[in-house]
Scaffold this motif. Structure first.
Motif, PDB file in Angstrom:
ATOM      1  N   GLU A   3       7.887   9.471-124.576  1.00  0.00           N
ATOM      2  CA  GLU A   3       6.466  10.071-124.078  1.00  0.00           C
ATOM      3  C   GLU A   3       5.666   8.999-123.185  1.00  0.00           C
ATOM      4  O   GLU A   3       5.896   7.828-123.426  1.00  0.00           O
ATOM      5  CB  GLU A   3       5.707  10.437-125.479  1.00  0.00           C
ATOM      6  N   THR A   4       4.901   9.529-122.411  1.00  0.00           N
ATOM      7  CA  THR A   4       4.198   8.642-121.482  1.00  0.00           C
ATOM      8  C   THR A   4       2.525   8.638-121.927  1.00  0.00           C
ATOM      9  O   THR A   4       2.046   9.721-122.152  1.00  0.00           O
ATOM     10  CB  THR A   4       4.470   8.730-120.130  1.00  0.00           C
ATOM     11  N   ILE A   5       1.898   7.765-121.424  1.00  0.00           N
ATOM     12  CA  ILE A   5       0.456   7.499-121.595  1.00  0.00           C
ATOM     13  C   ILE A   5      -0.038   7.602-120.159  1.00  0.00           C
ATOM     14  O   ILE A   5       0.491   6.592-119.432  1.00  0.00           O
ATOM     15  CB  ILE A   5      -0.092   6.390-122.474  1.00  0.00           C
ATOM     16  N   SER A   6      -1.016   8.652-119.751  1.00  0.00           N
ATOM     17  CA  SER A   6      -1.534   8.609-118.516  1.00  0.00           C
ATOM     18  C   SER A   6      -2.589   7.445-118.392  1.00  0.00           C
ATOM     19  O   SER A   6      -3.739   7.418-119.365  1.00  0.00           O
ATOM     20  CB  SER A   6      -2.027   9.902-118.277  1.00  0.00           C
ATOM     21  N   ILE A   7      -2.890   6.758-117.392  1.00  0.00           N
ATOM     22  CA  ILE A   7      -3.730   5.717-117.087  1.00  0.00           C
ATOM     23  C   ILE A   7      -4.627   5.944-115.896  1.00  0.00           C
ATOM     24  O   ILE A   7      -4.180   6.255-114.972  1.00  0.00           O
ATOM     25  CB  ILE A   7      -3.167   4.390-117.121  1.00  0.00           C
ATOM     26  N   LEU A   8      -5.729   5.666-115.984  1.00  0.00           N
ATOM     27  CA  LEU A   8      -6.800   5.769-114.863  1.00  0.00           C
ATOM     28  C   LEU A   8      -7.023   4.227-114.581  1.00  0.00           C
ATOM     29  O   LEU A   8      -7.760   3.638-115.918  1.00  0.00           O
ATOM     30  CB  LEU A   8      -7.883   6.425-115.006  1.00  0.00           C
ATOM     31  N   ILE A   9      -7.074   3.672-113.444  1.00  0.00           N
ATOM     32  CA  ILE A   9      -7.614   2.122-113.424  1.00  0.00           C
ATOM     33  C   ILE A   9      -9.083   2.299-112.481  1.00  0.00           C
ATOM     34  O   ILE A   9      -9.027   3.038-111.481  1.00  0.00           O
ATOM     35  CB  ILE A   9      -6.686   1.574-112.513  1.00  0.00           C
ATOM     36  N   ALA A  10     -10.073   1.917-113.196  1.00  0.00           N
ATOM     37  CA  ALA A  10     -11.370   2.018-112.540  1.00  0.00           C
ATOM     38  C   ALA A  10     -11.860   0.510-112.500  1.00  0.00           C
ATOM     39  O   ALA A  10     -12.382  -0.012-113.414  1.00  0.00           O
ATOM     40  CB  ALA A  10     -12.183   2.805-113.681  1.00  0.00           C
ATOM     41  N   ASP A  11     -11.680   0.172-111.171  1.00  0.00           N
ATOM     42  CA  ASP A  11     -12.194  -1.080-110.837  1.00  0.00           C
ATOM     43  C   ASP A  11     -12.709  -0.999-109.422  1.00  0.00           C
ATOM     44  O   ASP A  11     -11.774  -0.812-108.679  1.00  0.00           O
ATOM     45  CB  ASP A  11     -11.152  -2.326-111.117  1.00  0.00           C
ATOM     46  N   ASP A  12     -13.895  -1.468-109.173  1.00  0.00           N
ATOM     47  CA  ASP A  12     -14.454  -1.775-107.788  1.00  0.00           C
ATOM     48  C   ASP A  12     -13.853  -2.609-106.870  1.00  0.00           C
ATOM     49  O   ASP A  12     -13.954  -2.754-105.709  1.00  0.00           O
ATOM     50  CB  ASP A  12     -15.826  -1.701-107.888  1.00  0.00           C
ATOM     51  N   ASN A  13     -12.955  -3.591-107.493  1.00  0.00           N
ATOM     52  CA  ASN A  13     -12.210  -4.540-106.774  1.00  0.00           C
ATOM     53  C   ASN A  13     -10.963  -3.924-106.521  1.00  0.00           C
ATOM     54  O   ASN A  13      -9.988  -3.893-107.470  1.00  0.00           O
ATOM     55  CB  ASN A  13     -12.182  -5.772-107.668  1.00  0.00           C
ATOM     56  N   ILE A  23       1.525  -4.203-112.312  1.00  0.00           N
ATOM     57  CA  ILE A  23       1.873  -4.469-113.555  1.00  0.00           C
ATOM     58  C   ILE A  23       2.541  -3.460-114.537  1.00  0.00           C
ATOM     59  O   ILE A  23       3.477  -3.732-115.060  1.00  0.00           O
ATOM     60  CB  ILE A  23       0.843  -5.386-114.408  1.00  0.00           C
ATOM     61  N   VAL A  24       1.873  -2.483-114.355  1.00  0.00           N
ATOM     62  CA  VAL A  24       2.244  -1.151-115.191  1.00  0.00           C
ATOM     63  C   VAL A  24       3.373  -0.156-114.652  1.00  0.00           C
ATOM     64  O   VAL A  24       4.138   0.534-115.035  1.00  0.00           O
ATOM     65  CB  VAL A  24       0.947  -0.365-115.456  1.00  0.00           C
ATOM     66  N   GLU A  25       3.359  -0.038-113.127  1.00  0.00           N
ATOM     67  CA  GLU A  25       4.267   1.038-112.627  1.00  0.00           C
ATOM     68  C   GLU A  25       5.672   1.199-112.916  1.00  0.00           C
ATOM     69  O   GLU A  25       6.089   2.103-112.712  1.00  0.00           O
ATOM     70  CB  GLU A  25       3.752   0.843-111.016  1.00  0.00           C
ATOM     71  N   ASN A  26       6.113   0.030-113.220  1.00  0.00           N
ATOM     72  CA  ASN A  26       7.595  -0.049-113.541  1.00  0.00           C
ATOM     73  C   ASN A  26       7.769   0.285-114.877  1.00  0.00           C
ATOM     74  O   ASN A  26       9.041   0.117-115.458  1.00  0.00           O
ATOM     75  CB  ASN A  26       8.283  -1.047-113.177  1.00  0.00           C
ATOM     76  N   ASN A  27       6.987   0.557-115.820  1.00  0.00           N
ATOM     77  CA  ASN A  27       7.110   0.833-117.187  1.00  0.00           C
ATOM     78  C   ASN A  27       7.151   2.294-117.523  1.00  0.00           C
ATOM     79  O   ASN A  27       6.158   2.769-117.273  1.00  0.00           O
ATOM     80  CB  ASN A  27       6.019  -0.049-117.971  1.00  0.00           C
ATOM     81  N   SER A  28       8.246   2.571-118.051  1.00  0.00           N
ATOM     82  CA  SER A  28       8.171   4.095-118.137  1.00  0.00           C
ATOM     83  C   SER A  28       7.469   4.697-119.452  1.00  0.00           C
ATOM     84  O   SER A  28       7.092   5.829-119.542  1.00  0.00           O
ATOM     85  CB  SER A  28       9.776   4.498-118.440  1.00  0.00           C
ATOM     86  N   LYS A  29       6.814   3.847-119.992  1.00  0.00           N
ATOM     87  CA  LYS A  29       5.690   4.261-121.299  1.00  0.00           C
ATOM     88  C   LYS A  29       4.636   4.747-120.730  1.00  0.00           C
ATOM     89  O   LYS A  29       3.733   5.445-121.246  1.00  0.00           O
ATOM     90  CB  LYS A  29       5.525   3.382-122.105  1.00  0.00           C
ATOM     91  N   PHE A  30       4.169   4.216-119.329  1.00  0.00           N
ATOM     92  CA  PHE A  30       2.970   4.431-118.728  1.00  0.00           C
ATOM     93  C   PHE A  30       3.035   5.116-117.129  1.00  0.00           C
ATOM     94  O   PHE A  30       3.950   4.831-116.529  1.00  0.00           O
ATOM     95  CB  PHE A  30       2.251   3.018-118.556  1.00  0.00           C
ATOM     96  N   LYS A  31       1.885   5.913-117.025  1.00  0.00           N
ATOM     97  CA  LYS A  31       2.037   6.392-115.736  1.00  0.00           C
ATOM     98  C   LYS A  31       0.590   6.360-115.249  1.00  0.00           C
ATOM     99  O   LYS A  31      -0.303   6.984-115.731  1.00  0.00           O
ATOM    100  CB  LYS A  31       2.332   8.109-115.947  1.00  0.00           C
ATOM    101  N   ASP A 121       0.465  -2.104-127.711  1.00  0.00           N
ATOM    102  CA  ASP A 121      -0.559  -1.737-128.489  1.00  0.00           C
ATOM    103  C   ASP A 121      -0.960  -0.498-128.504  1.00  0.00           C
ATOM    104  O   ASP A 121      -0.819   0.276-129.620  1.00  0.00           O
ATOM    105  CB  ASP A 121      -1.639  -2.718-128.871  1.00  0.00           C
ATOM    106  N   ILE A 122      -1.608  -0.245-127.437  1.00  0.00           N
ATOM    107  CA  ILE A 122      -2.308   1.203-127.328  1.00  0.00           C
ATOM    108  C   ILE A 122      -1.129   2.325-127.425  1.00  0.00           C
ATOM    109  O   ILE A 122      -1.335   3.311-128.250  1.00  0.00           O
ATOM    110  CB  ILE A 122      -2.826   1.380-125.912  1.00  0.00           C
ATOM    111  N   TYR A 123      -0.126   2.076-126.981  1.00  0.00           N
ATOM    112  CA  TYR A 123       1.288   3.015-126.858  1.00  0.00           C
ATOM    113  C   TYR A 123       1.607   3.166-128.482  1.00  0.00           C
ATOM    114  O   TYR A 123       1.781   4.478-129.091  1.00  0.00           O
ATOM    115  CB  TYR A 123       2.215   2.659-126.183  1.00  0.00           C
ATOM    116  N   GLU A 124       1.563   2.178-129.183  1.00  0.00           N
ATOM    117  CA  GLU A 124       1.777   2.252-130.478  1.00  0.00           C
ATOM    118  C   GLU A 124       1.016   2.995-131.483  1.00  0.00           C
ATOM    119  O   GLU A 124       1.228   3.716-132.460  1.00  0.00           O
ATOM    120  CB  GLU A 124       2.053   0.963-131.309  1.00  0.00           C
TER     121      GLU A 124
END
Length: 161
Positions: A3-13, A23-31, A121-124
């Motif tokens: 199962e995967t967790i969908s992520i929004l990155i919200a940063d003005d930089n 950092i995150v894109e190659n990890n199959s747990k996160f999208k 930790d969030i995934y767990e």
């Protein structure tokens, strides 16, 4: 299938947003399902795509902070995403962070291992491998102090609420 967790990155930089994405894109747990650079984009994205997790910064322009956005989302949506704050000023906002019940945060500068550790930790919390055990005398024990929160999240995910 994992199962995967969908992520929004919200940063003005944009540089920080790209760094977190790498950092995150190659990890199959996160999208990574998107990025947002300002308050309007972030709120609109959360409304339309309902990400599981929002990685956000505290400092966003002069009139709004990341905490303002988090509070608005938590007050207006039954199912608010999990917020993970990465900021140079986390420690100066610790009381507000606790008031909003945000468990996940990192100070800048950060390293990739810290980001992945917190996301794991969030995934767990989303998909616990095991939330109860039966010991040698057939007594049920919890293997985590967050048992009821994990059970609640697991049931909500399975039921769809």
């Amino acid at each position: 299938m994992e199962e995967t967790i969908s992520i929004l990155i919200a940063d003005d930089n944009a540089g920080i947003a790209d760094y977190i994405k790498k950092i995150v894109e190659n990890n199959s747990k996160f999208k990574i399902i998107g990025t947002a650079k300002d308050r309007k984009d972030e709120i609109e994205f959360i409304e339309n795509f309902r990400p599981d997790v929002v990685i956000t910064d505290l400092k966003k322009g002069n009139s709004w902070s990341g905490l303002d956005i988090i509070e608005e989302i938590q007050n207006n949506y039954e199912k608010a995403p999990t917020f993970f704050i990465i900021s140079a000023s986390v420690t100066s906002y610790i009381e507000e962070i606790r008031k909003l019940k945000i468990r996940y945060y990192l100070n800048k500068p950060f390293n990739p291992e810290d980001v992945l550790r917190i996301l794991n930790d969030i995934y767990e919390d989303f998909f616990p491998k095991q939330i109860i055990e039966i010991n040698d005398v057939n007594a049920i024990e919890t293997n985590d102090y967050n048992f009821f929160q994990k059970l609640r999240n697991l049931i909500k995910r399975k039921v769809g609420r």
